[in-house]
Enzyme design. Structure first.
Site, PDB file in Angstrom:
ATOM      1  N   ARG A   1       0.873  -1.184   0.000  1.00 14.74           N
ATOM      2  CA  ARG A   1       0.000   0.000   0.000  1.00 14.74           C
ATOM      3  C   ARG A   1       0.899   1.220   0.000  1.00 14.74           C
ATOM      4  O   ARG A   1       1.689   1.411   0.936  1.00 14.74           O
ATOM      5  CB  ARG A   1      -0.919   0.006   1.226  1.00 14.74           C
TER       6      ARG A   1
ATOM      7  N   ARG B   1     -13.613  -8.405   2.233  1.00 13.62           N
ATOM      8  CA  ARG B   1     -12.208  -8.155   1.892  1.00 13.62           C
ATOM      9  C   ARG B   1     -11.375  -9.411   2.181  1.00 13.62           C
ATOM     10  O   ARG B   1     -10.484  -9.771   1.413  1.00 13.62           O
ATOM     11  CB  ARG B   1     -11.664  -6.969   2.696  1.00 13.62           C
TER      12      ARG B   1
ATOM     13  N   GLN C   1     -10.414  -4.014  -3.104  1.00 15.56           N
ATOM     14  CA  GLN C   1     -11.709  -3.513  -2.640  1.00 15.56           C
ATOM     15  C   GLN C   1     -12.815  -3.885  -3.622  1.00 15.56           C
ATOM     16  O   GLN C   1     -13.902  -4.315  -3.231  1.00 15.56           O
ATOM     17  CB  GLN C   1     -11.625  -1.978  -2.487  1.00 15.56           C
TER      18      GLN C   1
ATOM     19  N   ASP D   1     -17.217   6.930  -1.055  1.00 15.01           N
ATOM     20  CA  ASP D   1     -15.889   6.822  -0.425  1.00 15.01           C
ATOM     21  C   ASP D   1     -15.629   8.186   0.210  1.00 15.01           C
ATOM     22  O   ASP D   1     -16.355   9.158  -0.061  1.00 15.01           O
ATOM     23  CB  ASP D   1     -14.848   6.498  -1.528  1.00 15.01           C
TER      24      ASP D   1
ATOM     25  N   HIS E   1      -7.677   0.717  -6.199  1.00 15.45           N
ATOM     26  CA  HIS E   1      -7.828  -0.122  -4.997  1.00 15.45           C
ATOM     27  C   HIS E   1      -8.502  -1.419  -5.448  1.00 15.45           C
ATOM     28  O   HIS E   1      -9.670  -1.683  -5.154  1.00 15.45           O
ATOM     29  CB  HIS E   1      -8.679   0.625  -3.973  1.00 15.45           C
TER      30      HIS E   1
ATOM     31  N   CYS F   1     -16.622   1.803   1.019  1.00 19.76           N
ATOM     32  CA  CYS F   1     -15.413   0.992   1.230  1.00 19.76           C
ATOM     33  C   CYS F   1     -14.897   1.127   2.664  1.00 19.76           C
ATOM     34  O   CYS F   1     -14.142   0.281   3.125  1.00 19.76           O
ATOM     35  CB  CYS F   1     -14.335   1.373   0.225  1.00 19.76           C
TER      36      CYS F   1
HETATM   37  N1   CP Z   1     -11.332   0.063   2.656  1.00 17.33           N
HETATM   38  C1   CP Z   1     -10.056  -0.029   3.083  1.00 17.33           C
HETATM   39  O1   CP Z   1      -9.125  -0.287   2.333  1.00 17.33           O
HETATM   40  O2   CP Z   1      -9.913   0.174   4.424  1.00 17.33           O
HETATM   41  P1   CP Z   1      -8.525   0.350   5.184  1.00 17.33           P
HETATM   42  O3   CP Z   1      -7.924   1.671   4.725  1.00 17.33           O
HETATM   43  O4   CP Z   1      -8.886   0.377   6.634  1.00 17.33           O
HETATM   44  O5   CP Z   1      -7.618  -0.781   4.845  1.00 17.33           O
HETATM   45  N1  NVA Z   2      -9.946   6.795  -1.387  1.00 11.63           N
HETATM   46  C1  NVA Z   2      -9.594   6.378  -0.048  1.00 11.63           C
HETATM   47  C2  NVA Z   2      -9.804   4.935   0.131  1.00 11.63           C
HETATM   48  C3  NVA Z   2      -9.580   4.429   1.538  1.00 11.63           C
HETATM   49  C4  NVA Z   2      -9.758   2.953   1.658  1.00 11.63           C
HETATM   50  C5  NVA Z   2      -8.151   6.762   0.238  1.00 11.63           C
HETATM   51  O1  NVA Z   2      -7.298   6.605  -0.659  1.00 11.63           O
HETATM   52  O2  NVA Z   2      -7.869   7.222   1.348  1.00 11.63           O
END
Ligand code: CP
Ligand code: NVA
Length: 303
Positions: free
Chosen positions: A103, A288, A133, A220, A130, A260
């Site tokens: 990530r 997930r 997701q 989101d 993502h 999400c």
């Molecule tokens: N939706 C999601 O990816 O959540 P986190 O940022 O908590 O991993």
């Molecule tokens: N768009 C959001 C998604 C979090 C899971 C971010 O990048 O923070």
């Protein structure tokens, strides 16, 4: 050996296969049958440079359930955080671990890691996509509304964020109608949509009109990780783009609401709507785990 780097680079058959496999793994887990252990004897590294609750926990649990060991590697502790090039990190880790879950805010870096490490690599969120997701979201649609065929999905909010982009590619590959409802400046750019080239995807700056007849209202956060400096201006720009009863009133009577997570009540979603649709939203979060197990099983097949 394969990677899972984006929905863009996946195809219809792969996505359908992952959702089907995730459903099977979920059913097996519910039945207490955790017999599939393709990661037995393997150690997977999880390199995260951004916060995470769902992704981190579901991967750590999933890797364990598939027989492997997860090693969490925060970028604050790795030499990567002090400037060691991603390709060097990749070449070192590729000799020690068996898979990587990353990530960060660079799709390019994840792709470079995959190329140089020689181990299965999974995108756990970048600035571009993502993808994990979306596999969980599609499983949730199957469970709640029987699939995505002819289902109108309306993404309300920041249409240019990672999750929205993954939805765009899912709609391109799977063919369901997708409307992105975003204020000016937060829609996917014309160039991006031209590159995607999918007549089933449209944009609107009118969330009520967009939500009309929707089967899924999806949202989101308005302020993605790394964009905190823009919080005040974004909250101003997104006023009127909250998923609330106003949008549900014009959607299908049995429309579902998805998020999400994490959610900010009173911003992108009203507290009422979140609580009314909590069963869907938290099943989506649970999914997930099943989705990512399916991804790991798939990309390590034949190793
Ligand atoms: N939706 C999601 O990816 O959540 P986190 O940022 O908590 O991993
Ligand atoms: N768009 C959001 C998604 C979090 C899971 C971010 O990048 O923070």
């Amino acid at each position: 050996m394969k990677h899972f780097l984006s929905i863009e680079s996946s195809c219809r058959e792969e996505i359908e296969g992952l959702v089907e496999s995730a459903a099977e793994l979920k059913a097996a887990r519910v039945a207490g049958e955790l017999t599939m252990r393709p990661l037995e004897g393997q150690c997977w590294g999880m390199m995260f440079s951004k916060s995470s609750t769902r992704t981190r926990v579901s991967f750590e649990v999933g890797i364990g359930e598939l027989g492997g060991t997860a090693m969490f590697l925060s970028s604050r502790d790795l030499q990567l955080g002090r400037g060691e090039p991603i390709r060097d990190t990749a070449r070192v880790l590729g000799r020690m671990i068996h898979g990587a879950v990353i990530r960060n805010d660079s799709q390019t870096d994840i792709e470079e890691f995959a190329e140089y490490s020689g181990i299965p690599t999974i995108n756990a969120l970048t600035e571009m996509e993502h993808p994990c997701q979306i596999i969980a979201d599609l499983l949730t649609m199957c469970e709640r509304i029987g699939g995505w065929e002819e289902k109108k999905v309306v993404f309300v909010g920041d249409g240019d964020c990672n999750v929205a982009r993954s939805w765009v590619w899912a709609a391109k590959h799977l063919g369901f109608p997708l409307v992105i409802a975003s204020p000016a400046g937060f829609c996917p750019t014309d160039d991006y949509l031209a590159a995607v080239d999918a007549p089933n995807i449209s944009c609107s700056d009118d969330p009520v009109e967009a939500a009309s007849g929707a089967h899924v209202l999806y949202t989101d956060v308005w302020v993605s990780m790394g964009m905190e400096d823009e919080a005040a201006s974004r909250e101003q720009a997104f006023k009127g783009y909250q998923v609330d009863d106003r949008l549900l009133d014009v959607a299908q009577a049995d429309a579902i609401v998805m998020h999400c997570l994490p959610a900010y009540r009173g911003k992108e979603i009203s507290a009422d709507v979140l609580e009314k649709h909590a069963e869907t939203i938290f099943s989506e979060a649970e999914n997930r785990l099943h989705a990512q197990k399916a991804i790991m099983v798939s990309i390590t097949k034949g190793q």
